[in-house]
Design a protein around this motif. Structure first.
Motif, PDB file in Angstrom:
ATOM      1  N   ARG A   1      90.759  28.673 -56.904  1.00 47.07           N
ATOM      2  CA  ARG A   1      90.324  29.398 -55.702  1.00 47.07           C
ATOM      3  C   ARG A   1      89.020  28.816 -55.155  1.00 47.07           C
ATOM      4  O   ARG A   1      88.861  28.657 -53.947  1.00 47.07           O
ATOM      5  CB  ARG A   1      90.118  30.874 -56.016  1.00 47.07           C
ATOM      6  CG  ARG A   1      91.381  31.644 -56.204  1.00 47.07           C
ATOM      7  CD  ARG A   1      91.046  33.097 -56.576  1.00 47.07           C
ATOM      8  NE  ARG A   1      92.231  33.813 -56.960  1.00 47.07           N
ATOM      9  CZ  ARG A   1      92.954  34.520 -56.107  1.00 47.07           C
ATOM     10  NH1 ARG A   1      92.609  34.602 -54.849  1.00 47.07           N
ATOM     11  NH2 ARG A   1      94.031  35.145 -56.524  1.00 47.07           N
ATOM     12  N   GLU A   2      88.107  28.518 -56.052  1.00 43.62           N
ATOM     13  CA  GLU A   2      86.814  27.971 -55.625  1.00 43.62           C
ATOM     14  C   GLU A   2      87.015  26.634 -54.909  1.00 43.62           C
ATOM     15  O   GLU A   2      86.423  26.384 -53.861  1.00 43.62           O
ATOM     16  CB  GLU A   2      85.901  27.802 -56.842  1.00 43.62           C
ATOM     17  CG  GLU A   2      84.472  27.560 -56.513  1.00 43.62           C
ATOM     18  CD  GLU A   2      83.748  28.771 -55.951  1.00 43.62           C
ATOM     19  OE1 GLU A   2      82.605  28.586 -55.499  1.00 43.62           O
ATOM     20  OE2 GLU A   2      84.283  29.896 -55.953  1.00 43.62           O
TER      21      GLU A   2
ATOM     22  N   ASN B   1      88.722  27.235 -51.445  1.00 46.91           N
ATOM     23  CA  ASN B   1      87.721  27.771 -50.511  1.00 46.91           C
ATOM     24  C   ASN B   1      86.750  26.676 -50.079  1.00 46.91           C
ATOM     25  O   ASN B   1      86.365  26.594 -48.911  1.00 46.91           O
ATOM     26  CB  ASN B   1      86.957  28.927 -51.157  1.00 46.91           C
ATOM     27  CG  ASN B   1      87.765  30.184 -51.226  1.00 46.91           C
ATOM     28  OD1 ASN B   1      88.596  30.457 -50.373  1.00 46.91           O
ATOM     29  ND2 ASN B   1      87.528  30.971 -52.263  1.00 46.91           N
TER      30      ASN B   1
ATOM     31  N   SER C   1      86.241  25.365 -46.239  1.00 39.27           N
ATOM     32  CA  SER C   1      84.892  25.416 -45.664  1.00 39.27           C
ATOM     33  C   SER C   1      84.426  24.048 -45.198  1.00 39.27           C
ATOM     34  O   SER C   1      83.924  23.893 -44.076  1.00 39.27           O
ATOM     35  CB  SER C   1      83.907  25.970 -46.687  1.00 39.27           C
ATOM     36  OG  SER C   1      84.253  27.272 -47.065  1.00 39.27           O
TER      37      SER C   1
ATOM     38  N   ILE D   1      79.988  27.925 -49.086  1.00 39.57           N
ATOM     39  CA  ILE D   1      81.418  28.007 -48.772  1.00 39.57           C
ATOM     40  C   ILE D   1      81.801  29.430 -48.420  1.00 39.57           C
ATOM     41  O   ILE D   1      81.152  30.385 -48.830  1.00 39.57           O
ATOM     42  CB  ILE D   1      82.316  27.477 -49.914  1.00 39.57           C
ATOM     43  CG1 ILE D   1      82.232  28.363 -51.150  1.00 39.57           C
ATOM     44  CG2 ILE D   1      82.005  26.051 -50.235  1.00 39.57           C
ATOM     45  CD1 ILE D   1      83.267  28.003 -52.193  1.00 39.57           C
TER      46      ILE D   1
ATOM     47  N   ARG E   1      84.306  32.345 -48.983  1.00 38.29           N
ATOM     48  CA  ARG E   1      85.231  32.761 -50.049  1.00 38.29           C
ATOM     49  C   ARG E   1      86.353  33.576 -49.418  1.00 38.29           C
ATOM     50  O   ARG E   1      86.272  34.793 -49.341  1.00 38.29           O
ATOM     51  CB  ARG E   1      84.470  33.519 -51.119  1.00 38.29           C
ATOM     52  CG  ARG E   1      83.568  32.535 -51.842  1.00 38.29           C
ATOM     53  CD  ARG E   1      82.903  33.012 -53.058  1.00 38.29           C
ATOM     54  NE  ARG E   1      82.316  31.927 -53.806  1.00 38.29           N
ATOM     55  CZ  ARG E   1      81.272  31.204 -53.427  1.00 38.29           C
ATOM     56  NH1 ARG E   1      80.704  31.436 -52.273  1.00 38.29           N
ATOM     57  NH2 ARG E   1      80.795  30.262 -54.188  1.00 38.29           N
ATOM     58  N   LEU E   2      87.392  32.878 -48.981  1.00 39.32           N
ATOM     59  CA  LEU E   2      88.512  33.502 -48.288  1.00 39.32           C
ATOM     60  C   LEU E   2      89.633  33.877 -49.244  1.00 39.32           C
ATOM     61  O   LEU E   2      90.360  34.836 -48.991  1.00 39.32           O
ATOM     62  CB  LEU E   2      89.065  32.539 -47.229  1.00 39.32           C
ATOM     63  CG  LEU E   2      88.047  32.065 -46.174  1.00 39.32           C
ATOM     64  CD1 LEU E   2      88.656  30.984 -45.304  1.00 39.32           C
ATOM     65  CD2 LEU E   2      87.588  33.226 -45.353  1.00 39.32           C
ATOM     66  N   LEU E   3      89.826  33.117 -50.308  1.00 39.18           N
ATOM     67  CA  LEU E   3      90.915  33.381 -51.264  1.00 39.18           C
ATOM     68  C   LEU E   3      90.418  34.223 -52.419  1.00 39.18           C
ATOM     69  O   LEU E   3      89.353  34.129 -52.882  1.00 39.18           O
ATOM     70  CB  LEU E   3      91.483  32.075 -51.805  1.00 39.18           C
ATOM     71  CG  LEU E   3      92.061  31.125 -50.763  1.00 39.18           C
ATOM     72  CD1 LEU E   3      92.499  29.843 -51.432  1.00 39.18           C
ATOM     73  CD2 LEU E   3      93.235  31.758 -50.068  1.00 39.18           C
TER      74      LEU E   3
END
Length: 106
Positions: free
Chosen positions: A44-45, A48, A52, A102, A104-106
């Motif tokens: 996920r990181e 994201n 970004s 960044i 963090r959308l997910l």
């Protein structure tokens, strides 16, 4: 504490991105996200981070018309390279690293 295989796969998410920017990390994350919270976190990181920095690169590219892009695009590229390396090292060490700047959308 993540085991050695989880650390390696989390590190691989970052390193394989140098060869397959999106597909390689996505495949590793999708296959292993349910079996490991550590890999899920780093997947996920990274995704994201990719979203970004794609947006940052697009915006920096638009500024070429006002001659700021000649400075911004290399800065964004160098930052993305450095944060990818740091993410890989931190993943292999077994720590959860939050990449700066960044969404963090997910």
């Amino acid at each position: 504490m993540p085991n050695q295989d989880e650390k390696f796969l989390a590190m691989l998410i970052y390193l394989i991105s140098f060869f397959t920017v999106f597909i390689g990390p996505l495949i590793i994350w999708l296959i292993k996200k349910d079996s490991s919270k550590f890999i899920d976190y780093h997947g996920r990181e990274y995704l994201n981070f990719l979203i970004s920095y794609t947006i940052y690169t697009f915006i920096a590219s638009l500024t070429f018309f006002i001659l700021i892009g000649f400075v911004l695009v290399p800065v964004v590229a160098i930052a993305a390279f450095i944060f990818t390396i740091i993410g890989a090292v931190k993943a292999y060490e077994g720590t959860e690293y939050k990449i700066p700047f960044i969404f963090r959308l997910l």
